[in-house]
Motif scaffolding. Structure first.
Motif, PDB file in Angstrom:
ATOM      1  N   GLY A 267       0.792  -1.162  -0.024  1.00  0.00           N
ATOM      2  CA  GLY A 267       0.007  -0.150  -0.070  1.00  0.00           C
ATOM      3  C   GLY A 267       0.936   1.229  -0.026  1.00  0.00           C
ATOM      4  N   ALA A 268       0.217   2.284  -0.309  1.00  0.00           N
ATOM      5  CA  ALA A 268       0.882   3.551  -0.221  1.00  0.00           C
ATOM      6  C   ALA A 268       0.014   4.809   0.457  1.00  0.00           C
ATOM      7  CB  ALA A 268       1.424   4.043  -1.575  1.00  0.00           C
ATOM      8  N   PRO A 269       0.492   5.845   0.637  1.00  0.00           N
ATOM      9  CA  PRO A 269      -0.204   7.130   1.152  1.00  0.00           C
ATOM     10  C   PRO A 269      -1.361   7.511   0.225  1.00  0.00           C
ATOM     11  CG  PRO A 269       1.892   7.561   1.314  1.00  0.00           C
ATOM     12  CD  PRO A 269       2.007   6.418   0.633  1.00  0.00           C
ATOM     13  N   CYS A 270      -2.646   7.638   0.788  1.00  0.00           N
ATOM     14  CA  CYS A 270      -3.556   7.927  -0.220  1.00  0.00           C
ATOM     15  C   CYS A 270      -3.589   9.373  -0.530  1.00  0.00           C
ATOM     16  CB  CYS A 270      -4.938   7.900   0.764  1.00  0.00           C
ATOM     17  SG  CYS A 270      -6.466   7.978  -0.079  1.00  0.00           S
ATOM     18  N   ARG A 271      -3.730   9.452  -1.892  1.00  0.00           N
ATOM     19  CA  ARG A 271      -3.628  10.956  -2.543  1.00  0.00           C
ATOM     20  C   ARG A 271      -4.808  11.453  -3.169  1.00  0.00           C
ATOM     21  NH1 ARG A 271       2.624  10.834  -4.971  1.00  0.00           N
ATOM     22  NH2 ARG A 271       3.436  10.539  -3.003  1.00  0.00           N
ATOM     23  N   VAL A 272      -5.215  12.789  -3.058  1.00  0.00           N
ATOM     24  CA  VAL A 272      -6.389  13.391  -3.883  1.00  0.00           C
ATOM     25  C   VAL A 272      -6.075  12.896  -5.357  1.00  0.00           C
ATOM     26  CG1 VAL A 272      -7.394  15.417  -4.442  1.00  0.00           C
ATOM     27  CG2 VAL A 272      -6.507  15.256  -2.203  1.00  0.00           C
TER      28      VAL A 272
ATOM     29  N   TYR B 130      -8.892   7.191  -4.626  1.00  0.00           N
ATOM     30  CA  TYR B 130      -9.459   8.647  -3.968  1.00  0.00           C
ATOM     31  C   TYR B 130     -10.745   9.211  -4.230  1.00  0.00           C
ATOM     32  CZ  TYR B 130      -9.244  12.785  -0.827  1.00  0.00           C
ATOM     33  OH  TYR B 130      -9.584  13.861  -0.220  1.00  0.00           O
ATOM     34  N   GLN B 131     -10.580   9.473  -5.935  1.00  0.00           N
ATOM     35  CA  GLN B 131     -11.726  10.179  -6.483  1.00  0.00           C
ATOM     36  C   GLN B 131     -12.785   9.181  -6.317  1.00  0.00           C
ATOM     37  OE1 GLN B 131      -9.964  11.314 -10.238  1.00  0.00           O
ATOM     38  NE2 GLN B 131      -8.301  12.666  -8.882  1.00  0.00           N
TER      39      GLN B 131
ATOM     40  N   VAL C  37     -13.734   6.761  -4.056  1.00  0.00           N
ATOM     41  CA  VAL C  37     -14.428   6.780  -2.741  1.00  0.00           C
ATOM     42  C   VAL C  37     -14.710   7.985  -2.102  1.00  0.00           C
ATOM     43  CG1 VAL C  37     -13.053   4.468  -2.516  1.00  0.00           C
ATOM     44  CG2 VAL C  37     -12.170   6.605  -1.455  1.00  0.00           C
ATOM     45  N   GLU C  38     -14.170   9.261  -2.464  1.00  0.00           N
ATOM     46  CA  GLU C  38     -14.476  10.449  -1.660  1.00  0.00           C
ATOM     47  C   GLU C  38     -15.878  10.833  -1.604  1.00  0.00           C
ATOM     48  OE1 GLU C  38     -15.055  14.746  -0.762  1.00  0.00           O
ATOM     49  OE2 GLU C  38     -15.092  13.775  -2.759  1.00  0.00           O
ATOM     50  N   PRO C  39     -16.752  10.946  -2.807  1.00  0.00           N
ATOM     51  CA  PRO C  39     -18.176  11.277  -2.669  1.00  0.00           C
ATOM     52  C   PRO C  39     -18.969  10.227  -1.786  1.00  0.00           C
ATOM     53  CG  PRO C  39     -17.402  11.540  -4.956  1.00  0.00           C
ATOM     54  CD  PRO C  39     -16.324  10.631  -4.130  1.00  0.00           C
ATOM     55  N   PRO C  40     -18.791   8.818  -1.880  1.00  0.00           N
ATOM     56  CA  PRO C  40     -19.575   7.903  -0.902  1.00  0.00           C
ATOM     57  C   PRO C  40     -19.281   8.114   0.481  1.00  0.00           C
ATOM     58  CG  PRO C  40     -18.540   6.723  -2.808  1.00  0.00           C
ATOM     59  CD  PRO C  40     -18.070   8.032  -2.980  1.00  0.00           C
ATOM     60  N   LEU C  41     -17.997   8.567   0.896  1.00  0.00           N
ATOM     61  CA  LEU C  41     -17.562   8.684   2.219  1.00  0.00           C
ATOM     62  C   LEU C  41     -18.034  10.188   2.782  1.00  0.00           C
ATOM     63  CD1 LEU C  41     -13.880   7.566   2.258  1.00  0.00           C
ATOM     64  CD2 LEU C  41     -15.697   6.481   3.276  1.00  0.00           C
ATOM     65  N   GLU C  42     -18.016  10.950   1.820  1.00  0.00           N
ATOM     66  CA  GLU C  42     -18.758  12.268   1.961  1.00  0.00           C
ATOM     67  C   GLU C  42     -20.379  12.061   2.498  1.00  0.00           C
ATOM     68  OE1 GLU C  42     -18.586  16.903   0.630  1.00  0.00           O
ATOM     69  OE2 GLU C  42     -18.184  15.323  -0.841  1.00  0.00           O
ATOM     70  N   ALA C  43     -20.755  11.406   1.585  1.00  0.00           N
ATOM     71  CA  ALA C  43     -22.455  11.166   1.798  1.00  0.00           C
ATOM     72  C   ALA C  43     -22.739  10.699   3.077  1.00  0.00           C
ATOM     73  CB  ALA C  43     -23.081  10.285   0.765  1.00  0.00           C
ATOM     74  N   LYS C  44     -21.742   9.738   3.704  1.00  0.00           N
ATOM     75  CA  LYS C  44     -21.919   9.333   5.009  1.00  0.00           C
ATOM     76  C   LYS C  44     -21.321  10.051   6.219  1.00  0.00           C
ATOM     77  CE  LYS C  44     -24.553   5.815   4.171  1.00  0.00           C
ATOM     78  NZ  LYS C  44     -25.502   5.341   4.589  1.00  0.00           N
TER      79      LYS C  44
ATOM     80  N   TRP D  40     -11.876  10.375   6.935  1.00  0.00           N
ATOM     81  CA  TRP D  40     -11.135   9.219   6.994  1.00  0.00           C
ATOM     82  C   TRP D  40     -10.069   9.149   5.888  1.00  0.00           C
ATOM     83  CZ3 TRP D  40     -11.114   4.718  10.036  1.00  0.00           C
ATOM     84  CH2 TRP D  40     -12.065   4.711  10.885  1.00  0.00           C
ATOM     85  N   LEU D  41     -10.108   9.832   4.583  1.00  0.00           N
ATOM     86  CA  LEU D  41      -9.109  10.376   3.813  1.00  0.00           C
ATOM     87  C   LEU D  41      -7.914  11.071   4.137  1.00  0.00           C
ATOM     88  CD1 LEU D  41     -11.583  10.650   0.764  1.00  0.00           C
ATOM     89  CD2 LEU D  41     -10.102   8.789   1.395  1.00  0.00           C
ATOM     90  N   GLU D  42      -7.942  12.013   5.348  1.00  0.00           N
ATOM     91  CA  GLU D  42      -7.122  12.558   5.723  1.00  0.00           C
ATOM     92  C   GLU D  42      -6.017  11.870   6.428  1.00  0.00           C
ATOM     93  OE1 GLU D  42      -8.951  15.587   8.305  1.00  0.00           O
ATOM     94  OE2 GLU D  42     -10.109  16.207   6.709  1.00  0.00           O
ATOM     95  N   GLN D  43      -4.633  12.094   5.943  1.00  0.00           N
ATOM     96  CA  GLN D  43      -3.566  11.334   6.551  1.00  0.00           C
ATOM     97  C   GLN D  43      -3.871   9.806   6.681  1.00  0.00           C
ATOM     98  OE1 GLN D  43      -0.329  12.205   7.803  1.00  0.00           O
ATOM     99  NE2 GLN D  43      -1.250  14.224   6.912  1.00  0.00           N
ATOM    100  N   ALA D  44      -4.342   9.371   5.439  1.00  0.00           N
ATOM    101  CA  ALA D  44      -4.641   7.925   5.438  1.00  0.00           C
ATOM    102  C   ALA D  44      -3.621   7.037   4.623  1.00  0.00           C
ATOM    103  CB  ALA D  44      -6.148   7.799   4.453  1.00  0.00           C
ATOM    104  N   PHE D  45      -3.503   5.889   4.968  1.00  0.00           N
ATOM    105  CA  PHE D  45      -2.634   4.964   4.186  1.00  0.00           C
ATOM    106  C   PHE D  45      -3.836   4.029   3.611  1.00  0.00           C
ATOM    107  CE2 PHE D  45      -0.596   0.804   3.602  1.00  0.00           C
ATOM    108  CZ  PHE D  45       0.825   1.259   3.147  1.00  0.00           C
TER     109      PHE D  45
END
Length: 158
Positions: free
Chosen positions: A50-55, A60-61, A63-70, A75-80
């Motif tokens: 794995g690697a750091p999660c980057r915008v 990232y692109q 999963v971000e909308p479904p995560l935001e909807a909930k 969870w995406l900040e400082q995420a691996f």
């Protein structure tokens, strides 16, 4: 790296690496890329990377909308991101996958570890839940007819 790509393509997933090889190679160049393997009698029987999660990452692109909807976009900040975890079928159920996850998450500066798992893969989801991972959003489909996947996460350190 070639061994990981070969194993991911043939012995573990049954897919080809043509689409994934550039992604694996790019992520392996990142400063905090991590990869671990499980070796038995000089044979790799499992691996995780794995690697750091980057915008800018496609994942990232996605999963971000479904995560935001909930309300879980934090969870995406400082995420691996645990990109892949595979244990050869003949060696599953022995704690190898759990050990690889614990090792890849040990001693990092990240706040969270995220992963994607096929919605239908209840066995893997049970393993992740036993380690403390939680479901973070509704199932995601990358295209019509694709297999839905779930995003799971855990706060670090484990």
């Amino acid at each position: 790296m070639a061994e990981i790509q070969r194993l991911a393509a043939t012995e573990f997933t049954g897919t080809t690496t043509s689409a994934y090889a550039p992604i694996i190679l790019e992520r392996s160049q990142r400063k905090e890329f991590r990869a671990y393997g499980a070796i038995l009698d000089d044979n790799m029987i499992g691996f995780a990377y794995g690697a750091p999660c980057r915008v800018e990452d496609r994942w990232y692109q996605l999963v971000e909308p479904p995560l935001e909807a909930k309300g879980n976009e934090h969870w995406l900040e400082q995420a691996f991101t645990l990109s892949e975890l595979h244990v050869h079928p003949a060696h599953q159920g022995r704690g190898i996958g759990s050990t690889l996850i614990k090792e890849i998450c040990r001693n990092t500066n990240f706040h969270h570890c995220l992963l994607g798992v096929a919605e239908a893969n209840t066995r893997a989801r049970c393993v992740y839940e036993s380690l403390g991972y939680s479901l973070l959003c509704d199932p995601i489909r990358t295209r019509v007819g694709s297999t839905p996947f779930m995003v799971m996460g855990i706060r670090l350190p484990m």
